[in-house]
Design a protein around this motif. Structure first.
Motif, PDB file in Angstrom:
ATOM      1  N   LEU A 295       0.774  -1.279  -0.082  1.00  0.00           N
ATOM      2  CA  LEU A 295      -0.008   0.072  -0.209  1.00  0.00           C
ATOM      3  C   LEU A 295       0.864   1.268   0.016  1.00  0.00           C
ATOM      4  N   PHE A 296       0.299   2.263  -0.551  1.00  0.00           N
ATOM      5  CA  PHE A 296       0.744   3.674  -0.273  1.00  0.00           C
ATOM      6  C   PHE A 296      -0.276   4.603  -0.290  1.00  0.00           C
ATOM      7  N   PRO A 297      -0.166   5.958  -0.053  1.00  0.00           N
ATOM      8  CA  PRO A 297      -1.184   6.878   0.103  1.00  0.00           C
ATOM      9  C   PRO A 297      -1.928   7.181  -1.145  1.00  0.00           C
ATOM     10  N   ASN A 298      -3.239   7.221  -1.076  1.00  0.00           N
ATOM     11  CA  ASN A 298      -4.085   7.437  -2.200  1.00  0.00           C
ATOM     12  C   ASN A 298      -4.124   6.318  -3.207  1.00  0.00           C
TER      13      ASN A 298
ATOM     14  N   PRO B 173      -1.697  -2.211  -5.837  1.00  0.00           N
ATOM     15  CA  PRO B 173      -2.927  -1.727  -6.402  1.00  0.00           C
ATOM     16  C   PRO B 173      -2.452  -0.465  -7.194  1.00  0.00           C
ATOM     17  N   GLY B 174      -3.570  -0.031  -8.113  1.00  0.00           N
ATOM     18  CA  GLY B 174      -3.314   1.343  -8.607  1.00  0.00           C
ATOM     19  C   GLY B 174      -3.855   2.144  -7.874  1.00  0.00           C
ATOM     20  N   GLY B 175      -4.075   3.741  -8.595  1.00  0.00           N
ATOM     21  CA  GLY B 175      -4.636   4.801  -7.609  1.00  0.00           C
ATOM     22  C   GLY B 175      -3.960   6.169  -8.005  1.00  0.00           C
ATOM     23  N   ASP B 176      -4.425   7.170  -7.573  1.00  0.00           N
ATOM     24  CA  ASP B 176      -3.706   8.484  -7.884  1.00  0.00           C
ATOM     25  C   ASP B 176      -2.471   8.488  -7.137  1.00  0.00           C
TER      26      ASP B 176
ATOM     27  N   ASP C  81       2.876   9.864  -7.157  1.00  0.00           N
ATOM     28  CA  ASP C  81       3.910  10.140  -6.233  1.00  0.00           C
ATOM     29  C   ASP C  81       4.976   8.908  -5.909  1.00  0.00           C
ATOM     30  N   VAL C  82       4.556   7.534  -5.915  1.00  0.00           N
ATOM     31  CA  VAL C  82       5.384   6.717  -5.887  1.00  0.00           C
ATOM     32  C   VAL C  82       6.451   6.764  -6.982  1.00  0.00           C
ATOM     33  N   LEU C  83       6.210   7.069  -8.146  1.00  0.00           N
ATOM     34  CA  LEU C  83       6.840   7.164  -9.384  1.00  0.00           C
ATOM     35  C   LEU C  83       7.965   8.538  -9.206  1.00  0.00           C
ATOM     36  N   ASP C  84       7.499   9.296  -8.944  1.00  0.00           N
ATOM     37  CA  ASP C  84       8.109  10.828  -8.979  1.00  0.00           C
ATOM     38  C   ASP C  84       9.037  10.633  -7.682  1.00  0.00           C
ATOM     39  N   LYS C  85       8.788  10.189  -6.413  1.00  0.00           N
ATOM     40  CA  LYS C  85       9.540  10.247  -5.439  1.00  0.00           C
ATOM     41  C   LYS C  85      10.469   8.924  -5.108  1.00  0.00           C
TER      42      LYS C  85
ATOM     43  N   SER D 165      -4.458  -2.266 -12.358  1.00  0.00           N
ATOM     44  CA  SER D 165      -4.758  -1.019 -13.170  1.00  0.00           C
ATOM     45  C   SER D 165      -3.312  -0.217 -13.502  1.00  0.00           C
ATOM     46  N   ASN D 166      -3.079   1.353 -12.875  1.00  0.00           N
ATOM     47  CA  ASN D 166      -1.937   1.718 -13.257  1.00  0.00           C
ATOM     48  C   ASN D 166      -0.971   1.492 -12.436  1.00  0.00           C
ATOM     49  N   GLY D 167      -1.159   0.326 -11.296  1.00  0.00           N
ATOM     50  CA  GLY D 167      -0.101   0.055 -10.619  1.00  0.00           C
ATOM     51  C   GLY D 167       0.998  -0.584 -11.597  1.00  0.00           C
ATOM     52  N   SER D 168       0.645  -1.111 -12.785  1.00  0.00           N
ATOM     53  CA  SER D 168       1.518  -1.670 -13.691  1.00  0.00           C
ATOM     54  C   SER D 168       2.876  -0.574 -13.926  1.00  0.00           C
TER      55      SER D 168
END
Length: 302
Positions: free
Chosen positions: A21-24, A93-96, A100-104, A133-136
């Protein structure tokens, strides 16, 4: 021990699952597979024969989804990385919050990198990563999709193609085939039968390249409706560990899905593959859910 014993007639083992998990995060990307996996039974008449044990990891004590659902984490990422060998399946999971995961460059990136390293050193144990979803996109940025096929939410097809192209250039590695599918399975384990070329459950990666060309940057292939998968544990064949180790990611099963509801379909695939096909059908029946099957690319036996 593997989540699936080498002896298919052996005891039914619990498959240990970790939701990263991660925020959002997106609520249904977690709640949907959680519902399905928690219902799966090795013996559909015995409620004590649970197929999966599920835990949550997060960078904080509790993670809140984009929709406002807060889930308490069972552990933080530091502990999860130390105990990684215990787990058979990681679900991203995916999500908004993926942006942030990718940028940080934050978790679960390091967790997944360590999971791949662990499997490449010890490919005899069956391990799986499922990205919904976009978790990929997280897998794509790590380079985990190089030389494999993948899908994502339709709104993110182009983004996934770009991320994977950047990763393959960075690593001087093979490109990724982005497919318009419900879910895409790489490195599956199941019996191909006497005529593998006619098997309706598998798509040869070679056939994809013949269609779109091996050097095409955006090599998306639309569905040709060859759907489904048989459970590996029902097969009478036994794979070669050396063959598995020679495949991308050491032969670790990797699954990506389309939009949120496709995560339910992929979760049912996992029940069918890791527990039994009957168990998957029973879960779908109880939930009154129509299982829409995806595709398998380059299984272990191919």
């Amino acid at each position: 021990m593997s989540a699936i014993a080498d002896n298919a007639d052996g005891p039914n083992e619990i498959i240990k699952v970790l939701f990263a998990l991660f925020p959002n995060y997106n609520t249904l990307d977690v709640a949907g597979p959680l519902e399905i996996l928690s219902r799966a039974l090795h013996d559909i008449k015995d409620k004590e024969s649970k197929g999966f044990k599920i835990e949550m990891v997060g960078p904080a004590a509790a993670m809140t989804s984009t929709q406002g659902l807060t889930i308490k984490a069972d552990m933080d990422y530091e502990d999860a990385n130390e105990e990684l060998e215990d787990y058979d399946l990681i679900i991203v999971p995916g999500g908004d919050g993926v942006t942030d995961v990718l940028d940080k460059n934050s978790e679960p990136l390091n967790l997944l990198k360590n999971f791949v390293t662990l499997h490449e050193k010890s490919p005899s144990k069956e391990r799986t990563v499922l990205a919904i979803s976009n978790g990929s996109l997280v897998l794509g940025q790590l380079g985990m999709l190089e030389g494999l096929a993948a899908t994502t939410h339709p709104d993110y097809y182009t983004r996934l193609e770009t991320i994977c192209q950047t990763a393959s250039t960075r690593d001087m590695s093979m490109r990724t085939d982005v497919m318009e599918e419900r879910y895409v399975v790489n490195n599956a384990r199941f019996d191909l039968g006497d005529n593998p070329e006619d098997n309706p459950y598998i798509i040869r990666k070679q056939a994809v390249e013949e269609t779109v060309g091996p050097n095409t940057m955006h090599a998306r292939r639309k569905s040709i409706a060859r759907k489904g998968s048989n459970a590996w544990r029902d097969s009478k064949r036994r794979e070669s560990i050396a063959r598995r180790a020679s495949m991308p990611l050491g032969g670790m099963r990797l699954i990506t899905t389309g939009g949120t509801a496709a995560g339910l379909d992929a979760a049912l695939y996992l029940v069918g593959s890791l527990v039994s096909h009957d168990s998957a059908l029973e879960v779908a029946r109880v939930m009154q859910y129509s299982w829409v099957k995806g595709v398998t690319v380059d299984a272990i036996d191919v």
